[in-house]
Design a protein around this motif. Structure first.
Motif, mmCIF file in Angstrom:
data_model
loop_
_atom_site.group_PDB
_atom_site.id
_atom_site.type_symbol
_atom_site.label_atom_id
_atom_site.label_comp_id
_atom_site.label_asym_id
_atom_site.label_seq_id
_atom_site.Cartn_x
_atom_site.Cartn_y
_atom_site.Cartn_z
ATOM 1 N N ALA A 82 29.723 -7.698 11.310
ATOM 2 C CA ALA A 82 29.296 -7.846 9.916
ATOM 3 C C ALA A 82 28.869 -9.287 9.630
ATOM 4 O O ALA A 82 27.911 -9.522 8.886
ATOM 5 C CB ALA A 82 30.421 -7.431 8.969
ATOM 6 N N ALA A 83 29.569 -10.252 10.222
ATOM 7 C CA ALA A 83 29.184 -11.652 10.043
ATOM 8 C C ALA A 83 27.783 -11.896 10.601
ATOM 9 O O ALA A 83 26.988 -12.643 10.011
ATOM 10 C CB ALA A 83 30.198 -12.560 10.743
ATOM 11 N N ALA A 84 27.476 -11.249 11.719
ATOM 12 C CA ALA A 84 26.125 -11.362 12.276
ATOM 13 C C ALA A 84 25.107 -10.759 11.311
ATOM 14 O O ALA A 84 24.023 -11.329 11.083
ATOM 15 C CB ALA A 84 26.055 -10.674 13.629
ATOM 16 N N GLY A 85 25.454 -9.615 10.728
ATOM 17 C CA GLY A 85 24.561 -8.997 9.744
ATOM 18 C C GLY A 85 24.324 -9.894 8.545
ATOM 19 O O GLY A 85 23.198 -9.988 8.042
ATOM 20 N N ALA A 86 25.375 -10.576 8.077
ATOM 21 C CA ALA A 86 25.233 -11.483 6.935
ATOM 22 C C ALA A 86 24.332 -12.668 7.285
ATOM 23 O O ALA A 86 23.532 -13.127 6.454
ATOM 24 C CB ALA A 86 26.611 -11.973 6.494
ATOM 25 N N LEU A 200 25.069 -3.559 9.175
ATOM 26 C CA LEU A 200 24.506 -3.304 7.848
ATOM 27 C C LEU A 200 25.512 -3.590 6.745
ATOM 28 O O LEU A 200 25.126 -3.967 5.626
ATOM 29 C CB LEU A 200 24.005 -1.866 7.753
ATOM 30 C CG LEU A 200 22.819 -1.527 8.664
ATOM 31 C CD1 LEU A 200 22.391 -0.073 8.456
ATOM 32 C CD2 LEU A 200 21.645 -2.464 8.414
ATOM 33 N N ALA A 201 26.812 -3.435 7.034
ATOM 34 C CA ALA A 201 27.833 -3.785 6.038
ATOM 35 C C ALA A 201 27.745 -5.268 5.702
ATOM 36 O O ALA A 201 27.884 -5.663 4.539
ATOM 37 C CB ALA A 201 29.219 -3.436 6.569
ATOM 38 N N GLY A 202 27.493 -6.090 6.714
ATOM 39 C CA GLY A 202 27.323 -7.522 6.462
ATOM 40 C C GLY A 202 25.966 -7.856 5.893
ATOM 41 O O GLY A 202 25.842 -8.791 5.092
ATOM 42 N N TYR A 203 24.948 -7.088 6.274
ATOM 43 C CA TYR A 203 23.591 -7.338 5.792
ATOM 44 C C TYR A 203 23.515 -7.121 4.282
ATOM 45 O O TYR A 203 22.785 -7.826 3.577
ATOM 46 C CB TYR A 203 22.624 -6.433 6.530
ATOM 47 C CG TYR A 203 21.168 -6.793 6.351
ATOM 48 C CD1 TYR A 203 20.644 -7.933 6.953
ATOM 49 C CD2 TYR A 203 20.319 -5.984 5.608
ATOM 50 C CE1 TYR A 203 19.309 -8.270 6.806
ATOM 51 C CE2 TYR A 203 18.982 -6.312 5.446
ATOM 52 C CZ TYR A 203 18.482 -7.452 6.048
ATOM 53 O OH TYR A 203 17.153 -7.775 5.892
ATOM 54 N N GLY A 204 24.254 -6.111 3.804
ATOM 55 C CA GLY A 204 24.462 -5.996 2.364
ATOM 56 C C GLY A 204 23.409 -5.269 1.573
ATOM 57 O O GLY A 204 23.390 -5.379 0.341
#
Length: 248
Positions: A82-86, A200-204
């Motif tokens: 998730a951090a990568a997605g963010a 995608l959870a991190g991408y938001g």
């Protein structure tokens, strides 16, 4: 320092590691120009540029490790994915660079390139016609208008480092520029589809999953022959050919 590690090497470029320094040797100085400029503009952690003496670029090693590799098991917690997605979302929200990157080719140009490559794959017996035809059908969903964002352009899983639940750096920016956000997300999760929800959870924000699947097919179709010709094995378990087979 005990040894020189060859990280990757082929006829176009090579990357060596000597202690805590990576040496990138590239005969195409335009790629190095793009990389240095993109790292300066990107609002995410990138390696420190130590020096540059064409055709060599020296950058500092990053702390932490990647979340896995294509063809191998994925590692890291859902929070790290998730951090990568963010971090990817932060990049995509940044002001547009002037350059149109590899992920920003026009729909017409991309479709023509894809059709030529599909024809070559079948004509030269690299892949079965049915496998190519099915993935070309899936790929069609990616050939639609998109709003350009600041993309990395080659956001392979091996290019993102994490440590302690945070992204410590993203490397290899030679394809960066304006492009399709979903291409970056697809490239990062290629071969690790089970991690897409965490990213995608991190991408938001919600994304079109059909388009991401289409980009998986596009990227795999376009690189199979190149990888084979440059000493890599896209037929290895979990790699590009398996990605194509998963669409059947």
């Amino acid at each position: 320092m005990d040894e020189v590690e060859v990280v990757v090497a082929h006829s176009e470029r090579a990357t060596l590691r000597v202690g805590d320094v990576f040496l990138k040797v590239d005969v195409d100085q335009a790629r190095i120009d793009v990389e240095v400029e993109a790292m300066a503009l990107a609002p995410v952690p990138t390696p420190e540029v130590l020096w540059r003496r064409p055709p060599v670029l020296a950058i500092a090693a990053l702390p932490g490790a990647t979340l896995g590799r294509l063809g191998g098991p994925s590692t890291g917690s859902p929070a790290e994915w998730a951090a990568a997605g963010a971090a990817i979302r932060k990049l995509h929200d940044a002001p547009l660079p002037e350059r149109v990157g590899g992920a920003g080719r026009s729909i017409v140009a991309l479709a023509a390139e894809l059709d030529d490559e599909c024809e070559s794959l079948v004509a030269n017996g690299v892949l079965p016609a049915g496998l190519v035809a099915r993935n070309r059908q899936v790929a069609e969903a990616a050939l639609r208008p998109w709003t350009p964002v600041f993309t990395h352009g080659d956001l392979q899983i091996a290019h993102v480092f994490v440590d302690g639940g945070e992204v410590t750096g993203i490397i290899d920016w030679s394809e960066a520029g304006q492009g399709d956000a979903l291409y970056d997300l697809a490239t990062f999760t290629l071969g690790h589809e089970e991690r897409l929800d965490d990213v995608l959870a991190g991408y938001g924000t919600e994304v079109d999953l059909e388009v991401i699947r289409a980009w998986w097919s596009v990227r795999s179709l376009l690189v199979v022959r190149w990888l084979t010709e440059h000493g890599f094995d896209p037929f290895a378990p979990g790699c590009e050919v398996d990605v194509l087979r998963s669409r059947m």
